[in-house]
Motif scaffolding. Sequence first.
Motif, short mmCIF file in Angstrom:
data_model
loop_
_atom_site.label_atom_id
_atom_site.label_comp_id
_atom_site.label_asym_id
_atom_site.label_seq_id
_atom_site.Cartn_x
_atom_site.Cartn_y
_atom_site.Cartn_z
N MET A 1 10.19 -0.21 30.03
CA MET A 1 9.34 0.72 29.30
C MET A 1 10.21 1.73 28.55
SD MET A 1 6.23 -0.06 29.78
CE MET A 1 6.03 -1.67 30.45
N THR A 2 9.60 2.30 27.52
CA THR A 2 10.31 3.27 26.70
C THR A 2 9.30 4.19 26.03
OG1 THR A 2 11.98 3.49 24.97
CG2 THR A 2 10.32 1.80 24.64
N TYR A 3 9.78 5.15 25.33
CA TYR A 3 8.92 6.01 24.53
C TYR A 3 8.86 5.47 23.11
CZ TYR A 3 8.21 9.40 28.18
OH TYR A 3 7.81 10.00 29.34
N VAL A 4 7.77 5.80 22.40
CA VAL A 4 7.52 5.31 21.05
C VAL A 4 7.14 6.50 20.18
CG1 VAL A 4 6.01 3.85 19.65
CG2 VAL A 4 6.74 3.08 21.90
N ILE A 5 7.62 6.51 18.95
CA ILE A 5 7.22 7.54 17.99
C ILE A 5 6.20 6.90 17.05
CG2 ILE A 5 7.95 9.15 16.20
CD1 ILE A 5 10.68 9.28 17.60
N ALA A 6 5.00 7.47 17.00
CA ALA A 6 3.88 6.87 16.27
C ALA A 6 3.62 7.54 14.91
CB ALA A 6 2.62 6.91 17.13
N GLN A 7 2.52 7.17 14.31
CA GLN A 7 2.14 7.54 12.94
C GLN A 7 2.21 9.03 12.62
OE1 GLN A 7 -0.69 9.14 11.58
NE2 GLN A 7 -0.16 8.61 9.48
N PRO A 8 1.86 9.94 13.53
CA PRO A 8 1.93 11.36 13.14
C PRO A 8 3.30 11.84 12.67
CG PRO A 8 0.59 11.12 15.09
CD PRO A 8 1.25 9.78 14.84
N CYS A 9 4.37 11.11 12.99
CA CYS A 9 5.72 11.49 12.57
C CYS A 9 6.01 11.09 11.12
CB CYS A 9 6.74 10.86 13.50
SG CYS A 9 8.46 11.29 13.14
N VAL A 10 5.27 10.13 10.59
CA VAL A 10 5.55 9.64 9.25
C VAL A 10 5.48 10.79 8.24
CG1 VAL A 10 4.83 8.06 7.40
CG2 VAL A 10 4.74 7.32 9.79
N ASP A 11 6.53 10.96 7.49
CA ASP A 11 6.70 11.99 6.47
C ASP A 11 6.81 13.41 7.03
OD1 ASP A 11 6.77 10.14 4.37
OD2 ASP A 11 4.59 10.12 4.23
N LEU A 12 6.93 13.54 8.35
CA LEU A 12 7.12 14.87 8.93
C LEU A 12 8.57 15.04 9.38
CD1 LEU A 12 6.05 17.59 9.98
CD2 LEU A 12 5.65 16.45 12.14
N LYS A 13 9.02 14.16 10.29
CA LYS A 13 10.38 14.17 10.81
C LYS A 13 10.87 15.57 11.18
CE LYS A 13 12.79 12.07 7.69
NZ LYS A 13 13.74 11.29 6.93
N TYR A 34 12.80 7.12 14.88
CA TYR A 34 12.63 5.92 15.70
C TYR A 34 13.41 6.07 17.00
CZ TYR A 34 11.09 3.63 11.38
OH TYR A 34 10.42 3.29 10.23
N ILE A 35 12.82 5.60 18.10
CA ILE A 35 13.51 5.58 19.38
C ILE A 35 14.06 4.17 19.60
CG2 ILE A 35 13.24 5.72 21.89
CD1 ILE A 35 11.15 7.92 21.40
N GLN A 36 15.37 4.07 19.82
CA GLN A 36 16.00 2.78 20.09
C GLN A 36 15.64 2.41 21.53
OE1 GLN A 36 17.74 0.53 21.54
NE2 GLN A 36 18.55 -0.68 19.88
N PRO A 37 14.78 1.39 21.73
CA PRO A 37 14.26 1.11 23.08
C PRO A 37 15.32 0.70 24.10
CG PRO A 37 13.56 -0.58 21.53
CD PRO A 37 14.24 0.49 20.73
#
Length: 107
Positions: A1-13, A34-37
């Motif tokens: 398992m890992t963490y994921v960065i989803a849509q709310p980050c797009v264009d925010l960073k 992006y999180i490298q899993p």
Amino acid sequence: MTYVIAQPCVDLKDKACIDECPVDCIYEGPRKMYIQPDECVDCGACEPVCPVEAIFYEDALPAEWAGYRRADQEVFAPVGSPAGASAAGPLPADHPLVAAEPVREPG
């Protein structure tokens, strides 16, 4: 398992997550972080500092953003596991899922 960065980050960073990551596994793409899993140690330090709540534990990722699990995995296919975002520099391209998102202007 890992963490994921989803849509709310797009264009925010916002990048607050980078400062909290003890293993340097959060990489910058042109439009999203992006999180490298394979490098993530599942510590969760990044999740509470995200100002738009874009970071989720893989099993808690909302169904509407399920494709972002694949995006965070597949974007690393060309580069593998660089063993540290700070030394590797930004990723050359976003995953096609991210690239297809409408551009959000900073507000």
